[in-house]
Scaffold this active site. Structure first.
Site, short mmCIF file in Angstrom:
data_model
loop_
_atom_site.label_atom_id
_atom_site.label_comp_id
_atom_site.label_asym_id
_atom_site.label_seq_id
_atom_site.Cartn_x
_atom_site.Cartn_y
_atom_site.Cartn_z
N ASP A 41 -3.12 0.22 2.71
CA ASP A 41 -4.22 -0.70 3.03
C ASP A 41 -5.51 0.08 3.27
OD1 ASP A 41 -2.39 -3.07 3.24
OD2 ASP A 41 -1.57 -1.86 4.85
N GLU B 190 0.69 1.06 -3.75
CA GLU B 190 -0.33 0.66 -4.72
C GLU B 190 -1.29 1.80 -5.04
OE1 GLU B 190 -2.16 -3.21 -4.23
OE2 GLU B 190 -4.07 -2.45 -4.99
O1 TRH Z 1 1.61 4.13 2.02
P1 TRH Z 1 1.95 3.09 1.05
O2 TRH Z 1 3.35 2.69 0.99
O3 TRH Z 1 1.06 1.87 1.35
C1 TRH Z 1 1.11 0.49 1.05
C2 TRH Z 1 1.28 -0.29 2.32
O4 TRH Z 1 2.61 -0.27 2.72
C3 TRH Z 1 0.79 -1.69 2.12
O5 TRH Z 1 1.07 -2.53 3.23
C4 TRH Z 1 1.37 -2.29 0.87
O6 TRH Z 1 0.62 -3.44 0.63
C5 TRH Z 1 1.15 -1.36 -0.29
O7 TRH Z 1 1.68 -0.05 -0.03
C6 TRH Z 1 1.73 -1.90 -1.56
O8 TRH Z 1 1.53 3.57 -0.43
P2 TRH Z 1 0.14 3.73 -1.19
O9 TRH Z 1 -0.44 2.40 -1.52
O10 TRH Z 1 0.40 4.61 -2.29
O11 TRH Z 1 -0.84 4.45 -0.16
C7 TRH Z 1 -0.72 5.78 0.20
C8 TRH Z 1 -2.09 6.38 0.49
O12 TRH Z 1 -1.94 7.61 1.16
C9 TRH Z 1 -2.88 6.67 -0.77
O13 TRH Z 1 -4.26 6.38 -0.56
C10 TRH Z 1 -2.71 8.17 -0.97
C11 TRH Z 1 -2.66 8.62 0.46
N1 TRH Z 1 -2.00 9.92 0.71
C12 TRH Z 1 -2.77 10.97 1.17
O14 TRH Z 1 -3.99 10.83 1.36
N2 TRH Z 1 -2.15 12.16 1.43
C13 TRH Z 1 -0.82 12.36 1.24
O15 TRH Z 1 -0.33 13.49 1.50
C14 TRH Z 1 -0.04 11.27 0.72
C15 TRH Z 1 1.42 11.46 0.49
C16 TRH Z 1 -0.66 10.08 0.48
#
Ligand code: TRH
Length: 404
Positions: free
Chosen positions: A23, A283
């Site tokens: 999010d 996402e």
């Molecule tokens: O973390 P996610 O599973 O997030 C979401 C939420 O659960 C949300 O409620 C749901 O609606 C959505 O998934 C589908 O996965 P996502 O979307 O990939 O987000 C991860 C974020 O973290 C992304 O912006 C990349 C960042 N990130 C970093 O900045 N550094 C890191 O080391 C990692 C592993 C990720």
């Protein structure tokens, strides 16, 4: 200048962190882009500064209002508050149906002209998205209308988040192995680990990781699996035999698993660019993996009644680079392969086939990127739509005046 025909100059983006990092990851990316590339004064309202700080270490967690990379970050504590019309931005976005403070909506309804109000929805490749993108939703009591705005993979949707210089940065990074080596070294990856097939791993804890690690141990050629801290901790610790802290590493058979620090968002892109295969989730990381131009396997966010399986299949159907091996591994990885008897192969075979296809998938990924870019980027599409809503409202005002 006719203001109705120009893009909004101010934006309030409201983000509630439901769970994890997606999010705030998406909202932060959008906020930054709208400010940096479009010069908009952005206020990002966010209720969870601790999660935000994980991907943007410049964020302070004990401050109500702060400036980060030119964006005003406002800690959103509750739904209370009385707002005046001068507090309202020209464009107001609620992320994923998070409910705006009622006082803010009341102030929006009193503004002349009214702000453009959008609900930015989640990403899905399903066909129904095209029919719902930009639909209006009038407020039940107040004279103000919100519109739904859907990201997506076709020209009939809002497109995908994509910063202006992204491809150039990635190509520069990937064209010089020294840049990638230097980057991985800063994360503690050794030259020997770099020389192996590199996989980044970002998945939910329910992923069948024990089976995956077992298969990769038997692979024959060396595999380095890089796991940011906090990801699937139990399964990673079971493999390591110790706590999954950054720097923890263990080799069994062909597989080395190394725990990395959870990196800032721009560095996460670099990690994807540096690896041969990326396991991503949710996402935002899922979209970033598409822009990385490398093969990826998506661990989709689970939903009730396995609705996420429908979404996964919808994406795999659209995603042109998806080879038979990628489809099979993706379905099995998400426990969605029950109906597909033909892919009931054992894990080692499945992964061997996918590894063999990695170069071809990466090549096809370039065409996919070009196709996606033809639809424009989400931030720009969103602003174009905001202008269209403003000019339609202006037109209506003129029509009503003429009719009177
Ligand atoms: O973390 P996610 O599973 O997030 C979401 C939420 O659960 C949300 O409620 C749901 O609606 C959505 O998934 C589908 O996965 P996502 O979307 O990939 O987000 C991860 C974020 O973290 C992304 O912006 C990349 C960042 N990130 C970093 O900045 N550094 C890191 O080391 C990692 C592993 C990720």
């Amino acid at each position: 200048m006719n203001l109705a025909l120009s893009p909004p100059r101010s934006l309030a983006l409201f983000c509630k962190v439901v769970d994890n990092f997606g999010d705030i990851g998406i909202c932060w990316r959008l906020a930054r882009q709208l400010h940096q590339e479009h010069g908009i004064a952005v206020t990002l309202w966010v209720d969870d500064l601790t999660s935000f700080r994980r991907l943007c270490p410049a964020v302070q967690t004990d401050v109500d209002v702060q400036q980060v990379a030119g964006v005003t970050v406002q800690h959103w504590r509750d739904q209370d508050g009385v707002f005046a019309t001068c507090d309202v931005a020209e464009l107001v976005i609620e992320f994923f149906g998070c409910e705006l403070p009622p006082g803010y909506v009341a102030a929006m309804a009193q503004c002349v002209p009214r702000p453009v109000w959008l609900n930015l929805e989640g990403l899905s490749a399903e066909a129904w998205v095209e029919g719902c993108h930009t639909l209006p939703s009038p407020h039940p009591r107040l004279p103000i209308t919100k519109h739904f705005f859907f990201p997506g993979f076709t020209a009939q949707t809002g497109g995908l988040l994509h910063e202006a210089g992204l491809q150039q940065q990635r190509l520069q990074f990937q064209s010089d192995p020294e840049i990638s080596r230097h980057f991985l070294a800063t994360l503690g990856v050794t030259p020997m680990e770099m020389a192996a097939l590199k996989v980044s791993l970002f998945c939910y804890p329910h992923a069948p990781l024990a089976a995956l690690f077992e298969s990769w141990q038997q692979h024959g050629a060396a595999i380095t699996c890089l796991v940011p801290e906090g990801v699937a901790v139990d399964a990673v610790e079971a493999f390591l035999g110790e706590r999954a802290m950054p720097g923890a590493v263990r080799t069994r058979g062909s597989l080395t698993v190394r725990v990395l620090p959870f990196v800032a968002q721009p560095d996460y892109d670099k990690l994807l660019w540096a690896c041969d295969l990326n396991v991503v989730r949710g996402e935002d990381s899922f979209v970033r993996a598409q822009w990385a131009g490398r093969a990826f396997v998506w661990h989709i966010y689970p939903q009730d009644e396995n609705l996420h399986h429908v979404k996964l299949r919808a994406f795999l159907q659209r995603y042109a680079p998806a080879s038979t091996s990628l489809i099979a591994a993706s379905l099995r990885w998400n426990d969605a392969a029950h109906e597909d008897a033909h892919i009931a192969q054992d894990w080692p075979v499945l992964w061997q086939r996918l590894f063999a296809d990695l170069p071809a998938i990466a090549r096809a990924a370039t065409d996919w990127q070009q196709e996606m870019q033809l639809h424009g980027d989400l931030a720009t599409n969103l602003l174009k739509f905001a202008v269209a809503v403003r000019s339609a409202a202006e037109e209506n005002k003129v029509q009503s005046a003429v009719a009177r």
